[in-house]
Enzyme design. Structure first.
Site, PDB file in Angstrom:
ATOM      1  N   LYS A 194     -51.146   8.856 -38.392  1.00  0.00           N
ATOM      2  CA  LYS A 194     -50.629  10.147 -38.571  1.00  0.00           C
ATOM      3  C   LYS A 194     -51.688  11.019 -39.067  1.00  0.00           C
ATOM      4  O   LYS A 194     -51.827  11.448 -40.141  1.00  0.00           O
ATOM      5  CB  LYS A 194     -49.316   9.767 -39.713  1.00  0.00           C
ATOM      6  CG  LYS A 194     -48.013   9.412 -39.171  1.00  0.00           C
ATOM      7  CD  LYS A 194     -47.362  10.273 -38.266  1.00  0.00           C
ATOM      8  CE  LYS A 194     -46.870  11.393 -39.097  1.00  0.00           C
ATOM      9  NZ  LYS A 194     -46.073  12.193 -37.946  1.00  0.00           N
ATOM     10  N   ASP A 227     -45.011   8.697 -34.900  1.00  0.00           N
ATOM     11  CA  ASP A 227     -43.553   8.982 -34.518  1.00  0.00           C
ATOM     12  C   ASP A 227     -43.499   9.128 -32.921  1.00  0.00           C
ATOM     13  O   ASP A 227     -42.607   8.773 -32.453  1.00  0.00           O
ATOM     14  CB  ASP A 227     -43.177  10.092 -35.230  1.00  0.00           C
ATOM     15  CG  ASP A 227     -44.164  11.397 -35.366  1.00  0.00           C
ATOM     16  OD1 ASP A 227     -45.337  11.401 -34.797  1.00  0.00           O
ATOM     17  OD2 ASP A 227     -43.861  12.350 -35.901  1.00  0.00           O
TER      18      ASP A 227
END
Length: 370
Positions: A194, A227
């Site tokens: 991320k 994600d």
């Protein structure tokens, strides 16, 4: 006859001892037919060790693991020990082994065998031929970073703290494992983090990129946010070959990927350390399913993930590729014959017990090539 290899077998709790017994039959076949001998020792871990010795794992077991060529692990835990203090939880056994043996790279394949393509909850056209390897870092990141804990706040209330930490060397060593696997598989590696919101993720991306440019120009490297990776695993999982990621995201994504295959009872795993001066590489092999205490003793457990974990042991620790491939092929042929344990049962198939499934694998191994 090959030289003896030292294996430490830790069946654990619940269905662990049941599925491990079926591996013992495969070990016997290797000795009879392939001239492969093992020095096998067995001990208690997890809840069984808590009951017998008051701790999830004893120092003597850790020492035996360090001395072994590889460790074959079953499963630990169950409701019997749900209320014990954290340091006595059965799962501490596996955490301590990872830390003490410095097992930093967890390899979790997500493979859909042709006979089980309908077992997935996704459409067959989405998962047919799926063969992903997820490499998860296992001794760093937010699970082990400091500071951590729960603290009281002035005026009432509390605050929980966990810290995500990764160093260049920690990232590089797990990325090398992933690059090496990609090099002998499909030639593609996807690094997942991320980096858009986490500094540790930004460093991860920078280190993996530099390593790829420097030492692995032949591997096609891509990057993906965690994600988005979760979404893509469900949308189009076959786009991936090898995925490398940190501890937290690897925990989540590998579980997600495992369910693309339809059953946790089919999936093995390996956790590898670095190569030691004597040439050995500490390693632990285990199925990704849990101890399943609800079916322990009912002869319903699927032994294939444990057997396939042993095949991974042969491949990665003992360099016995031919024998590993034989075991994997035997498992596939058994499934093609229509035999199923309860977890992978489908209409028109024959439901069998743990021992019958193990016997069927053994029969396939004993067939002479035509």
């Amino acid at each position: 006859m090959t030289a003896n290899k030292k294996l430490l077998v830790l069946p654990g709790d619940g269905i662990g001892p049941e599925v491990m017994r079926e591996v013992g039959r495969v070990v016997g076949w290797l000795g009879r037919e392939r001239g492969v001998r093992f020095d096998i020792s067995e001990d208690l871990v997890g809840g069984a060790s808590v009951d017998a010795y008051g701790v999830p794992i004893r120092d003597e077991v850790v020492a035996a693991a360090k001395a072994a060529d590889a460790v074959l692990f079953g499963a630990v835990g169950g409701p019997k020990w749900k209320d014990v203090p954290f340091e006595l939880r059965p799962e501490v056994a596996i955490l301590r082994l990872r830390q003490e043996l410095e097992l930093f790279a967890n390899l979790r394949p997500a493979t859909v065998l042709d006979p089980l393509v309908d077992a997935s909850t996704l459409k067959p056209d989405v998962v047919r031929g799926l063969d992903i390897m997820i490499v998860r870092e296992t001794v760093g990141g937010i699970y082990f970073g400091e500071p951590r804990g729960i603290e009281d706040l002035p005026g009432g209330g509390q605050r929980g703290i966990n810290t995500e930490i990764y160093t260049t060397s920690e990232i590089e060593r797990v990325a090398r494992v992933a690059f090496d696997l990609a090099r002998v598989r499909g030639g593609k590696l996807c690094s997942v983090e991320k980096s858009n919101v986490m500094e540790s993720g930004l460093l991860w991306k920078q280190v993996v990129t530099a390593l790829g440019e420097r030492d692995y120009p032949d591997v096609e490297l891509s990057h993906m946010l965690a994600d988005n990776c979760a979404m893509q695993l469900v949308r189009n999982p076959r786009q991936f070959d090898v995925i490398v990621t940190g501890n937290l995201f690897g925990d989540l994504l590998s579980d997600l990927a495992s369910m693309l295959t339809g059953s946790l009872g089919m999936l093995p795993s390996a956790t590898l350390g670095g190569v030691l001066p004597d040439g050995r590489r500490p390693a632990l092999y285990e199925p990704i399913h849990g101890s399943a205490p609800d079916i322990a003793g009912t002869r319903q457990a699927n032994p294939l993930a444990q057997i396939l974990s042993f095949a991974m042991l042969l491949r990665y620790s003992l360099k016995m590729e031919a024998e590993a491939a034989m075991i994997e092929a035997a498992c596939t042929r058994v499934l093609s014959s229509g035999l199923r344990t309860a977890d992978i049962m489908s209409p028109g198939m024959a439901r069998v017990s743990t021992s019958v499934m193990g016997e069927a694998v053994l029969r396939e191994l004993e067939k002479k090539p035509t």
